[in-house]
Motif scaffolding. Structure first.
Motif, PDB file in Angstrom:
ATOM      1  N   ALA A   6     -20.999  20.999  17.504  1.00  0.00           N
ATOM      2  CA  ALA A   6     -20.167  22.138  17.864  1.00  0.00           C
ATOM      3  C   ALA A   6     -20.693  23.390  17.191  1.00  0.00           C
ATOM      4  O   ALA A   6     -21.093  23.346  16.030  1.00  0.00           O
ATOM      5  N   CYS A  11     -17.828  29.532  20.131  1.00  0.00           N
ATOM      6  CA  CYS A  11     -16.489  29.154  20.589  1.00  0.00           C
ATOM      7  C   CYS A  11     -15.598  30.382  20.827  1.00  0.00           C
ATOM      8  O   CYS A  11     -15.577  31.306  20.024  1.00  0.00           O
ATOM      9  N   SER A  14     -10.536  28.412  23.341  1.00  0.00           N
ATOM     10  CA  SER A  14      -9.689  28.023  24.475  1.00  0.00           C
ATOM     11  C   SER A  14      -8.797  26.833  24.150  1.00  0.00           C
ATOM     12  O   SER A  14      -7.732  26.681  24.724  1.00  0.00           O
ATOM     13  N   CYS A  17     -11.081  21.516  24.090  1.00  0.00           N
ATOM     14  CA  CYS A  17     -11.672  20.386  23.361  1.00  0.00           C
ATOM     15  C   CYS A  17     -10.622  19.643  22.541  1.00  0.00           C
ATOM     16  O   CYS A  17     -10.563  18.420  22.548  1.00  0.00           O
ATOM     17  N   VAL A  32     -13.682  26.296  17.039  1.00  0.00           N
ATOM     18  CA  VAL A  32     -13.729  24.843  16.965  1.00  0.00           C
ATOM     19  C   VAL A  32     -14.204  24.387  15.581  1.00  0.00           C
ATOM     20  O   VAL A  32     -15.052  25.017  14.952  1.00  0.00           O
ATOM     21  N   ALA A  50     -14.650  16.792  27.170  1.00  0.00           N
ATOM     22  CA  ALA A  50     -14.441  18.011  26.381  1.00  0.00           C
ATOM     23  C   ALA A  50     -15.695  18.878  26.381  1.00  0.00           C
ATOM     24  O   ALA A  50     -15.614  20.101  26.519  1.00  0.00           O
ATOM     25  N   CYS A  54     -15.846  22.799  28.077  1.00  0.00           N
ATOM     26  CA  CYS A  54     -15.969  23.963  27.195  1.00  0.00           C
ATOM     27  C   CYS A  54     -16.498  25.174  27.969  1.00  0.00           C
ATOM     28  O   CYS A  54     -17.620  25.138  28.487  1.00  0.00           O
ATOM     29  N   THR A  56     -17.585  28.043  27.006  1.00  0.00           N
ATOM     30  CA  THR A  56     -18.707  28.779  26.408  1.00  0.00           C
ATOM     31  C   THR A  56     -19.875  27.869  26.030  1.00  0.00           C
ATOM     32  O   THR A  56     -20.835  28.327  25.420  1.00  0.00           O
ATOM     33  N   ARG A  57     -19.756  26.585  26.344  1.00  0.00           N
ATOM     34  CA  ARG A  57     -20.801  25.603  26.015  1.00  0.00           C
ATOM     35  C   ARG A  57     -21.075  25.539  24.511  1.00  0.00           C
ATOM     36  O   ARG A  57     -22.217  25.397  24.072  1.00  0.00           O
ATOM     37  N   LEU A  59     -20.067  23.134  22.702  1.00  0.00           N
ATOM     38  CA  LEU A  59     -20.129  21.718  22.355  1.00  0.00           C
ATOM     39  C   LEU A  59     -21.320  21.080  23.029  1.00  0.00           C
ATOM     40  O   LEU A  59     -21.719  21.486  24.121  1.00  0.00           O
TER      41      LEU A  59
END
Length: 65
Positions: A6, A11, A14, A17, A32, A50, A54, A56-57, A59
């Motif tokens: 992560a 992040c 949101s 996750c 996160v 999860a 996400c 914004t990617r 994770l």
């Protein structure tokens, strides 16, 4: 076993996750925080969901130990 990573700097907070895989992710101060890096086989579906959800990617699934 797979691992998850992560990036709190990416992040947007949101909370998807944490909602989908609370055993692995928490939101703290709007970003996160990884609770557990190792992903057991019985948790892989939730963690992968999860990661995919996400916005914004922030994770990612990582290979092996």
């Amino acid at each position: 076993m797979q691992r998850v990573g992560a990036d709190p700097g990416v992040c947007m907070g949101s909370g998807l996750c944490e909602h989908i895989a609370p055993t692995h992710f928490r939101l703290e101060n709007g970003a996160v925080r990884l609770i557990e890096e190792t992903v057991a086989p019985d948790r892989l579906a939730d963690v992968a969901e999860a990661v995919d959800a996400c916005p914004t990617r922030a994770l990612r699934l990582l290979a092996g130990p």
